[in-house]
Design an enzyme around this catalytic site. Structure first.
Site, PDB file in Angstrom:
ATOM      1  N   GLU A 281      43.773  54.591  31.667  1.00  0.00           N
ATOM      2  CA  GLU A 281      42.664  53.173  31.182  1.00  0.00           C
ATOM      3  C   GLU A 281      41.308  54.655  31.734  1.00  0.00           C
ATOM      4  OE1 GLU A 281      42.317  50.033  33.175  1.00  0.00           O
ATOM      5  OE2 GLU A 281      44.367  49.384  32.398  1.00  0.00           O
TER       6      GLU A 281
ATOM      7  N   ARG B 251      49.243  51.974  24.524  1.00  0.00           N
ATOM      8  CA  ARG B 251      49.757  50.554  25.930  1.00  0.00           C
ATOM      9  C   ARG B 251      49.478  49.269  25.834  1.00  0.00           C
ATOM     10  NH1 ARG B 251      46.651  50.741  31.776  1.00  0.00           N
ATOM     11  NH2 ARG B 251      48.190  49.546  32.827  1.00  0.00           N
TER      12      ARG B 251
HETATM   13  C1  GBH Z   1      40.460  48.041  34.921  1.00  0.00           C
HETATM   14  O1  GBH Z   1      40.147  47.598  36.257  1.00  0.00           O
HETATM   15  C2  GBH Z   1      41.608  47.134  35.098  1.00  0.00           C
HETATM   16  O2  GBH Z   1      42.286  46.893  34.598  1.00  0.00           O
HETATM   17  C3  GBH Z   1      41.166  46.082  32.885  1.00  0.00           C
HETATM   18  O3  GBH Z   1      42.197  45.456  33.519  1.00  0.00           O
HETATM   19  C4  GBH Z   1      40.514  46.031  32.526  1.00  0.00           C
HETATM   20  O4  GBH Z   1      40.000  45.342  31.436  1.00  0.00           O
HETATM   21  C5  GBH Z   1      39.046  46.911  33.325  1.00  0.00           C
HETATM   22  O5  GBH Z   1      38.875  47.349  34.966  1.00  0.00           O
HETATM   23  C6  GBH Z   1      37.737  46.630  32.988  1.00  0.00           C
HETATM   24  O6  GBH Z   1      37.258  45.790  33.368  1.00  0.00           O
HETATM   25  O7  GBH Z   1      33.411  42.080  38.988  1.00  0.00           O
HETATM   26  O8  GBH Z   1      31.712  43.326  40.618  1.00  0.00           O
HETATM   27  O9  GBH Z   1      33.353  42.464  41.416  1.00  0.00           O
HETATM   28  C7  GBH Z   1      39.488  48.605  36.323  1.00  0.00           C
HETATM   29  C8  GBH Z   1      38.979  48.304  38.424  1.00  0.00           C
HETATM   30  C9  GBH Z   1      37.907  46.614  39.806  1.00  0.00           C
HETATM   31  C10 GBH Z   1      36.543  47.037  37.922  1.00  0.00           C
HETATM   32  C11 GBH Z   1      37.219  45.229  40.201  1.00  0.00           C
HETATM   33  C12 GBH Z   1      35.648  46.044  38.226  1.00  0.00           C
HETATM   34  C13 GBH Z   1      35.586  44.412  39.803  1.00  0.00           C
HETATM   35  C14 GBH Z   1      33.657  44.552  39.727  1.00  0.00           C
HETATM   36  N1  GBH Z   1      37.700  46.706  38.187  1.00  0.00           N
HETATM   37  N2  GBH Z   1      36.218  45.631  39.411  1.00  0.00           N
HETATM   38  S1  GBH Z   1      33.327  42.730  40.846  1.00  0.00           S
END
Ligand code: GBH
Length: 480
Positions: free
Chosen positions: A388, A84
């Site tokens: 994922e 993917r």
């Molecule tokens: C995924 O989202 C993404 O689709 C992917 O691109 C990424 O690599 C992966 O996460 C791993 O990071 O920084 O404390 O504010 C997952 C959901 C939502 C998780 C936003 C992290 C930020 C937390 N993400 N969240 S913070």
């Protein structure tokens, strides 16, 4: 023969595909090569270089743009059924205006797709993993309905170019996240804003952008259905982020907060695609608050009758990103008006949970199964694809926490399939390589392969988990 028993471990269900994932900005580099246009992420990292933890950007990242051969050789060695990856929208259409197509960008992904097919790896292609062309942002990005048309024209080009080779498409990755963190104010607690960094605490930009991403998805699905599906026979779906949520404390307020959190984070996306509209309760909350603020028009846009028909059932499968679980606590500690004020809850990582890497990701394998079962119970028998699942493991090459995470989650996935009857087409480990991890920069290590970002050549080295994943794919057994 002494040992005539079955091999120890749990068997993968027949037909479950195993792959790994990545996204364009996180690995490619080469932001201005071969005619690529600027994306909102390029712009955001330039204008607000300190937006993330290590003030880094994806200007070079894993340099995957120049390493097709090398990366595909690794994937082949790993033995995955599919890979993917995402296409960078402004590589194909630099300004977003589809009368100007960038042939070099088109050629690049042909090369990647052909190399994968030669290695017998199915390409699974995401059209939008957050890198919208900057020129479309000048029109308001996803808050402007006209961008829906620009997206559908982009999708048409992709179907035309690659549709004979690509059989599984993702339209939009985690629209909820980007509307919340990229357009709205995001959860105030962390105060992190993702690109494009609009950060509007007015309760409009988040709802508008999610609304239009849903429509962009649905129009793209219908386009494929009408003009391409018969000949190309592929599948088109969205990707939604799912996490498990339970009450922070055993109070009615927190139990209600969980119900609201599910509405705002999950059902706001799923419900429109399945039933054609937002959930009634979700509309009631936002409409009532809008009215009480003295408005005659709700901050939540509504779908027309035609759009309801368009949305309803507009997917071949639903992609699910699952990482973790949260404790949800009632809170009104937000500016008025804002989506967070409507939502009136905050998510906390359970302090007792095992959280070896990034702070937002505690290991919650059992709730992987609970989440899938929840979706099944609410929405019936849908086709899912895990797009994922994975974790940050800061311990370098000897990544035993990742190995346990993947094994534990696969076991729960198998229970969801075998015991709960969930229909799951595949499982994608996130991620293939250590990458540019958005707010965590290069500090978070999600990759099966280590990338030495200090070395100009960005050499890849397999971690311990690679051996385990290889073995699982080869034997189709999760070892104990
Ligand atoms: C995924 O989202 C993404 O689709 C992917 O691109 C990424 O690599 C992966 O996460 C791993 O990071 O920084 O404390 O504010 C997952 C959901 C939502 C998780 C936003 C992290 C930020 C937390 N993400 N969240 S913070």
């Amino acid at each position: 023969k002494e040992n005539i028993s079955e091999p120890m471990g749990i068997k993968l269900p027949d037909g479950l595909l195993i792959g790994v994932g990545s996204s364009a900005y996180q690995i490619e580099g080469a932001p201005f090569e071969d005619g690529k246009g600027e994306s909102v992420i390029d712009r955001y990292c330039k204008e607000q270089p300190d937006w993330n933890e290590d003030s880094s950007n994806g200007t070079v990242a894993c340099d995957s743009y120049h390493k097709i051969k090398e990366d595909v050789a690794l994937l082949k060695d790993l033995g995955v059924n599919f890979y993917r990856f995402s296409i960078s929208w402004p590589r194909i259409i630099p300004t977003g205006d589809p009368i100007d197509i960038n042939q070099e960008g088109i050629d690049h992904y042909h090369k990647l797709i052909d190399t994968l097919l030669d290695a017998k790896i199915q390409p699974m292609v995401t059209m939008y993993h957050w890198d919208i062309p900057q020129d479309l942002q000048l029109l308001g990005g996803w808050t402007n309905k006209v961008v829906v048309d620009f997206f559908v024209e982009y999708a048409r080009i992709l179907f035309k170019e690659y549709g004979n080779k690509v059989k599984r498409w993702v339209t939009v990755n985690e629209p909820q996240l980007i509307s919340q963190y990229g357009y709205g104010g995001g959860p105030q607690r962390t105060n992190i804003s993702f690109p494009p960094g609009i950060n509007q605490w007015l309760g409009f930009a988040d709802y508008l952008s999610q609304h239009h991403m849903l429509l962009a998805h649905a129009h793209t699905y219908r386009l494929y259905e009408k003009e391409f599906k018969k000949a190309q026979r592929g599948l088109v779906g969205p990707v939604f982020q799912i996490f498990w949520m339970k009450p922070y404390s055993d109070t009615e307020k927190d139990r209600e907060a969980v119900r609201r959190a599910r509405l705002f984070e999950i059902d706001s996306m799923m419900h429109p695609l399945i039933k054609g509209d937002y959930p009634t309760e979700y509309k009631r909350i936002i409409d009532t608050r809008s009215k009480n603020e003295g408005r005659r028009i709700s901050r939540l846009p509504s779908f027309t009758e035609e759009e309801v028909e368009l949305l309803k059932g507009s997917f071949d499968y639903i992609g699910i990103n699952y990482y973790t679980a949260y404790d949800v606590k009632y809170s009104e500690n937000f500016p008025t008006p804002s989506q967070m004020k409507d939502y009136a809850a905050e998510k906390y990582v359970n302090p007792k949970a095992f959280t070896p890497g990034v702070k937002w990701l505690s290991h919650q394998p059992k709730h992987f199964r609970s989440s899938l079962k929840y979706l099944r119970d609410i929405y019936g028998d849908l086709r899912f694809f895990i797009t994922e699942n994975g974790c940050d493991d800061p311990s370098g090459l000897n990544d035993k926490d990742r190995i346990n995470y993947l094994k534990d989650h696969l076991k729960q996935l198998i229970l969801a399939i075998n015991e709960d009857g969930c229909d799951i087409g595949g499982y994608t480990i996130w991620s293939f390589l250590d990458s540019y991890e958005w707010a965590s920069g290069y500090k978070a290590k999600f990759g099966l392969y280590n990338v030495d970002f200090n070395d100009r050549k960005k050499p890849r080295t397999p971690k311990k988990s690679v051996e385990v994943v290889k073995e699982i794919i080869k034997t189709r057994i999760i070892p104990d």
